[in-house]
Design a protein around this motif. Structure first.
Motif, short mmCIF file in Angstrom:
data_model
loop_
_atom_site.label_atom_id
_atom_site.label_comp_id
_atom_site.label_asym_id
_atom_site.label_seq_id
_atom_site.Cartn_x
_atom_site.Cartn_y
_atom_site.Cartn_z
N SER A 288 12.76 123.36 -13.70
CA SER A 288 11.81 122.24 -13.77
C SER A 288 10.75 122.51 -14.83
CB SER A 288 11.06 122.07 -12.45
OG SER A 288 11.91 122.00 -11.37
N ALA A 290 6.73 121.38 -15.46
CA ALA A 290 5.58 120.77 -14.77
C ALA A 290 4.61 120.25 -15.82
CB ALA A 290 4.89 121.82 -13.90
N VAL A 323 10.18 126.11 -11.22
CA VAL A 323 9.32 125.65 -12.33
C VAL A 323 9.27 126.71 -13.42
CG1 VAL A 323 7.01 124.91 -13.01
CG2 VAL A 323 7.92 124.23 -10.78
N ILE A 525 6.55 117.13 -11.78
CA ILE A 525 7.61 118.04 -12.18
C ILE A 525 8.92 117.28 -12.42
CG2 ILE A 525 6.63 120.17 -11.21
CD1 ILE A 525 8.40 119.86 -8.83
#
Ligand SMILES: [Fe+2]
Ligand SMILES: [Fe+2]
Length: 539
Positions: A288, A290, A323, A525
């Motif tokens: 991911s 963010a 993330v 995200i």
């Protein structure tokens, strides 16, 4: 859809003040599984008549399942945002004063059904970073700010966008120069002999009759244009929404040969922006990214307890382990001397101490997160855009971050991201009827549609006249992110994921005076493999 069901839909639309025009619009609406998003978009855009085109335009503004793309490769999850609009929204509420708040532990132990952990076969810590920068002005600014530089910047903009229009087939015929059209104005003086011109706009506003008046100028000369709103036009049509100074547009029409010859526009052409098909990171790089901006460290209204809550989430929530990137799109600190009287709003009055505190706060993020930091209009770099990255002296405070300019065009595992702080949203609010501070996504839409981040020279956005205009959106991004306005939005426009990233600053006195309610402390995200999105509130 049965007649009764359509009658029920019509009743809902009428109750919302919306009139459906034509069979095509009706069948488009009948195909939607839910019309609440359409109604919301129309109301926010002040649209009352829904013809087919207006319906399509509204659907590009709101993330319904209709506008959500299946990822190009193996689709694994659908795009969605939190909180669900039908649930009790946590967005936009007034926050408790900082300092008196007792913090509850983070309530969110993932729990985002649509953002499934199954979509992440790898943890972020096991995936190597892959950042490719396509454009960053840092160290490449060429301008001396002379008249010649300004001229080349605008000529380059005109050339780039005109070329896009020609190769993207957004013009009905090959354009000719304004001087050539003018020379032959006797010939091009009726609807049967139309001609197409492309030029830079200088706006004049609306006549009392509702006709939009503007001049367009190319390398050869300038001509006054008149544009009447076509019947049934949506409120986003340039004739009703307006144009920005220094937009590049195409116009088709003919000359009205009276005492003061003017060009009567029968059709206006914006640059091409087709349906975009997003690139995706491979499954083995499903991590991911963010997005956040406007942390405003140093301001008394920086929301420190909520920051701690986010850091705690990063340490404990399984989702945080996906993330890999944290993109901070400008205004990391509040700065010093940015506006008159700022000092009394500052908790940290020294600029270097503000950057030091931001570095300390970001150090709380886990090691596996790679930081990217852009400047904004509160940062200690030249305000003229494109802005270069923060000074090396400031960068020293940060152990591990990639500093880039504003705007920055880059790819993360092949997913093209355009990040722009968003100062020009101030100009779009002033210039277009549709755009307000509470709907920054409409400014982002306007940027995409004119393929330019900040068209207006001499407005609220200082621009650096680079010989090549790098504020042109030459490549349509997969993810387009802005900040600056302190709102929050996640949606889709013609296939591009649009993110207006949230702030970490509570309502300021100035915003209170304007009646503006920010939407702070929401981390957005995006799964770079599936393009699923989630918005995680920490307020
Ligand atoms: Fe800001
Ligand atoms: Fe800003």
């Amino acid at each position: 859809m049965a007649d009764e069901e359509w009658a029920e839909r019509q009743r809902q639309l009428t109750a919302a003040g919306l009139l459906v025009l034509g069979k095509a619009a009706q069948s488009r609406i009948q195909r939607l599984s839910d019309i609440s998003s359409l109604i919301e978009a129309a109301q926010r855009s002040n649209v009352t008549m829904l013809n087919e085109r207006a319906v399509e335009e509204m659907l590009t503004l709101v993330p319904t399942e209709e506008t959500i793309d299946a990822p190009p490769s193996t689709p694994r999850s659908e795009q969605a945002t939190l909180p669900n609009p039908e649930s009790q929204s946590t967005f936009g509420r007034t926050l408790a004063p900082v300092g008196t708040q007792v913090l509850a532990p983070p309530v969110r132990r993932h729990g985002l059904d649509h953002y499934s952990l199954d979509d992440f076969p790898m943890l972020a810590k096991d995936v190597d970073a892959e950042i490719e920068i396509h454009f960053d002005i840092t160290g490449r600014s060429m301008t001396e700010g002379k008249m010649q530089d300004i001229r080349s910047c605008f000529s380059d903009r005109l050339r780039q966008i005109r070329q896009m229009m020609i190769s993207g087939r957004s013009l009905p015929r090959r354009p000719i120069s304004i001087s050539e059209a003018w020379r032959n104005r006797q010939r091009y003086s009726s609807r049967d002999y139309e001609v197409t011109l492309v030029g830079l706009v200088s706006t004049e506003g609306w006549a009392r009759t509702g006709t939009l008046k503007f001049d367009i100028e190319d390398e050869t000369m300038e001509v006054r244009c008149l544009l009447k709103p076509p019947s049934g036009a949506s409120s986003l049509h340039p004739a009703l929404d307006g144009l920005m100074n220094d937009d590049v547009v195409g116009v088709s029409g003919y000359f009205l040969l009276d005492r003061d010859p003017r060009f009567f526009v029968t059709d206006i052409h914006m640059p091409p922006l087709g349906r975009h098909s997003k690139a995706a990171a491979s499954e083995s790089e499903a991590v991911s990214a963010a997005f956040l901006s406007d942390v405003h460290v140093g301001s008394k209204t920086f929301l420190a307890p909520q920051w701690e809550k986010m850091i705690e989430w990063f340490r404990t929530d399984p989702l945080a382990r996906t993330v890999k990137y944290f993109v901070l799109s400008g205004d990391g600190v509040d700065g010093v001397g940015i506006y008159p009287g700022q000092e009394r709003h500052l908790a940290i009055k020294d600029l270097f101490n503000q950057y030091g505190e931001l570095a300390r706060l970001l150090e709380g993020l886990p090691d596996w997160v790679d930081l990217m930091i852009l400047p904004g209009n509160h940062d200690a770099v030249r305000p003229a855009e494109p802005q270069p990255a923060l000074d090396p002296e400031v960068q020293q405070e940060y152990s591990d971050a990639v500093f880039v300019g504003n705007p920055c065009d880059f790819s993360l595992h092949g997913v093209r991201v355009l990040s722009y702080h968003g100062k020009s949203i101030d100009d779009f609010v002033a210039g277009l009827r549709s755009v307000t501070y509470s709907s920054p996504e409409l400014a982002m839409r306007a940027m995409m549609e004119r393929r330019h981040l900040a068209p207006s020279w001499g407005g609220k956005t200082p621009l650096s006249p680079e010989p090549e205009d790098r504020m042109v959106i030459s490549t349509v991004p997969d993810i387009f992110v802005t900040g600056h306005v302190h709102g929050h939005y996640v949606g889709n426009h013609k296939g591009t994921t649009m993110i207006h990233s949230s702030t970490w600053q509570d309502q300021t006195d100035y915003q209170r005076m304007l009646g503006f309610q920010p939407k702070p402390c929401i981390l957005t995200i995006v799964n770079l493999h599936t393009h699923a999105t989630a918005s995680i509130p920490f307020a």
